[in-house]
Design a protein around this motif. Structure first.
Motif, PDB file in Angstrom:
ATOM      1  N   ILE A 151      -2.134 105.952-110.440  1.00 49.18           N
ATOM      2  CA  ILE A 151      -1.977 106.920-110.000  1.00 49.18           C
ATOM      3  C   ILE A 151      -0.981 105.228-109.688  1.00 49.18           C
ATOM      4  O   ILE A 151       0.227 106.050-108.711  1.00 49.18           O
ATOM      5  N   GLU A 155       2.404 107.439-108.790  1.00 43.40           N
ATOM      6  CA  GLU A 155       2.085 108.189-107.394  1.00 43.40           C
ATOM      7  C   GLU A 155       2.286 106.554-106.359  1.00 43.40           C
ATOM      8  O   GLU A 155       2.099 106.587-105.139  1.00 43.40           O
ATOM      9  N   GLU A 160      -1.309 109.909-102.585  1.00 44.87           N
ATOM     10  CA  GLU A 160      -1.554 110.684-103.434  1.00 44.87           C
ATOM     11  C   GLU A 160      -2.333 109.214-103.978  1.00 44.87           C
ATOM     12  O   GLU A 160      -3.879 108.715-103.731  1.00 44.87           O
ATOM     13  N   TRP A 164      -6.851 108.054-102.869  1.00 46.42           N
ATOM     14  CA  TRP A 164      -7.705 107.818-104.220  1.00 46.42           C
ATOM     15  C   TRP A 164      -8.050 105.947-103.615  1.00 46.42           C
ATOM     16  O   TRP A 164      -9.537 105.492-104.091  1.00 46.42           O
ATOM     17  N   MET A 262      -6.323 116.218-104.954  1.00 47.50           N
ATOM     18  CA  MET A 262      -5.800 115.458-105.391  1.00 47.50           C
ATOM     19  C   MET A 262      -6.596 114.749-106.420  1.00 47.50           C
ATOM     20  O   MET A 262      -6.007 113.851-106.917  1.00 47.50           O
ATOM     21  N   LYS A 265      -7.142 116.529-109.647  1.00 43.31           N
ATOM     22  CA  LYS A 265      -5.669 116.948-110.467  1.00 43.31           C
ATOM     23  C   LYS A 265      -6.076 115.478-110.963  1.00 43.31           C
ATOM     24  O   LYS A 265      -5.579 115.720-112.054  1.00 43.31           O
ATOM     25  N   TRP A 266      -6.407 114.647-110.875  1.00 42.93           N
ATOM     26  CA  TRP A 266      -5.981 112.976-111.548  1.00 42.93           C
ATOM     27  C   TRP A 266      -7.515 112.905-111.886  1.00 42.93           C
ATOM     28  O   TRP A 266      -7.598 111.681-112.873  1.00 42.93           O
TER      29      TRP A 266
END
Length: 367
Positions: A151, A155, A160, A164, A262, A265-266
Motif C-alpha cells: 500500500i 497509495e 488508505e 493502514w 479500505m 479491499k487490500w
C-alpha cells in the motif's frame, strides 16, 4: 369481459420512504399490539434496534429502504466489535440473538412495504456450537506488514496508507480511527501522537466512552504518512459539526464503512496481484469485479482482525499486559481471552527474556 377489462399484473411497488428511527417505532408499536408478545420482548427488541439506529446515523443512512445486504453485513461486524459494552467482543450467542431480532424486524418492514422484498433473507444469523466460543479470525502481523508495504507504494501519502498505518502500527479500533480530527494529531510533539476523544454529541463515539480517551504514540512512518497526506491529498472538507476529520472525503468525514472497506479491499489476494486461493480468476470473479463489495471475498479481514494480530504480536514481544492494556484500551483479562493467540510456549519466551534482562541489569548495578 374484454381484455381491456381484465386486471393487469401490477409491477413491484417502490418501498415507502420512512426514517430508520420511525420504522423502528412502527415495528415496536405493532409488536405491542400482539397479545402473545410480552412487554419484556418489546423492551429487548427496542434495545437491540437502537444499535441499528445508531449505526445508520454513523453511516448517513436516512431511510430504512436504503439498507442493502452489504449494509447489514457490515452492521453485524460493527455490532460485534465496535458497539459493545463491558466486553471487547460481543459473545457469539449474544450476536446470534441480536441478528435474529434484525431478521424479524426486516420481515415486518417487508410486510409494511418499507423495504424491498427479500431483505430479511439477506440477514445472516450466525450458527454457534458453544455459547462461549470466541472468534479466531486474525490478520497475522507479518502479513499485515507485507500488505502495508504494498500500500505504501501504491497509495503513498493517501488516506488508505494512513488508515493502514494506524491499524497496523497502533492496534486502534475502527471507531477510534473514525473519530480522529486533524487537531487531534500532534506531529511536532517530542513524541508524535494522536489524541483520542469521545464526542458522542458530534457523531463520534469511542468504545468505552470517556474511559477510552487517551494519547497514543505513533510510529515515525505513520507520522510521515500523515504529514504527506495532509499536505498533498487531504480534501480539507469539514463534517456536519464543523470539525476537520483526519480521514476525509469530498463530503466530509469518511463513514466507518468507507474505512472498513479500505481494509477489506487490500486483504483480498488478487488486489496484491497474488494467485486466488479460492481458484478464481479476477476477470470472472464477481467479488473482484464489484469494488463496492470486497467483503464478499472469503480472504478478506476486518480492522478488528488487524487489531488482534497487532496485540498478539506485541504480547509475544514481551510488552507487559498492563502497558499494552493502556495502549489499546482493553483490560488484561480481555486481551488474554479474545486477542492474544500465542500458545503457552510462545507466551513463556518473552517472560523469560524480560526476567533475565531485569536480573542482568540488577547484577550490573550491584557490581
Amino acid at each position: 369481459m374484454s381484455k381491456s377489462d381484465k386486471r393487469q399484473p401490477s409491477s413491484p411497488r417502490e418501498p415507502v420512504q420512512i426514517a430508520v428511527d420511525e420504522a423502528v417505532e412502527a415495528y415496536l408499536s405493532r409488536r405491542e399490539t400482539e397479545s402473545k408478545t410480552m412487554q419484556g420482548t418489546v423492551d429487548t427488541h427496542r434495545k437491540r434496534l437502537n444499535h441499528l439506529i445508531e449505526y445508520c446515523e454513523l453511516e448517513g443512512i436516512e431511510y430504512v429502504s436504503d439498507l442493502r445486504g452489504h449494509d447489514i453485513e457490515q452492521y453485524r461486524e460493527w455490532r460485534r466489535t465496535e458497539a459493545t459494552e463491558k466486553v471487547d467482543v460481543l459473545a457469539p450467542k449474544t450476536l446470534q440473538e441480536h441478528m435474529k431480532t434484525i431478521r424479524v424486524f426486516m420481515r415486518a418492514m417487508e410486510s409494511m412495504e418499507y423495504v424491498t422484498p427479500g431483505m430479511a433473507d439477506r440477514v445472516y444469523v450466525p450458527e454457534i456450537e458453544d455459547e462461549d466460543e470466541t472468534s479466531d479470525d486474525i490478520l497475522e502481523y507479518d502479513r499485515a506488514e507485507e500488505i502495508l508495504s504494498h500500500i505504501a507504494k501504491a497509495e503513498s501519502g493517501k488516506a488508505e496508507e494512513v488508515v493502514w498505518r494506524l491499524f497496523v502500527g497502533s492496534g486502534l479500533r475502527l471507531g477510534s480511527v473514525h473519530s480522529i480530527d486533524i487537531p487531534d494529531v500532534h506531529l511536532d510533539a517530542e513524541v508524535p501522537h494522536i489524541e483520542l476523544r469521545n464526542r458522542p454529541e458530534e457523531g463520534t463515539n469511542l468504545k468505552n466512552r470517556d474511559d477510552s480517551e487517551r494519547r497514543v504514540f505513533i510510529t515515525e512512518e505513520t507520522a510521515e504518512a500523515i504529514e504527506q497526506y495532509l499536505q498533498y491529498n487531504h480534501p480539507k472538507v469539514t463534517d456536519d459539526y464543523g470539525r476537520m476529520p483526519l480521514i476525509g472525503t469530498s463530503h466530509g468525514r469518511a463513514n466507518p464503512s468507507t474505512i472498513r472497506g479500505m481494509v477489506y479491499k487490500w486483504t483480498r489476494p488478487c488486489e496484491l496481484g497474488e494467485t486466488c486461493p479460492h481458484g478464481k480468476q479476477p476477470s470472472t470473479c464477481e467479488t473482484a469485479e464489484n469494488r463496492d463489495k470486497p467483503s464478499d471475498c472469503p480472504s478478506t479481514r476486518s480492522p478488528h482482525d488487524i487489531r488482534r494480530g497487532y496485540i498478539t504480536h506485541v504480547s509475544g514481544g514481551g510488552v507487559p499486559p498492563r502497558v499494552l492494556s493502556d495502549r489499546v484500551d482493553a483490560e488484561p483479562e480481555t486481551l488474554e481471552k479474545y486477542y492474544d493467540k500465542n500458545n503457552d510456549e510462545e507466551k513463556m519466551e518473552p517472560r523469560k527474556e524480560l526476567i533475565e534482562r531485569i536480573m542482568q541489569d540488577e547484577e550490573e548495578v550491584n557490581y
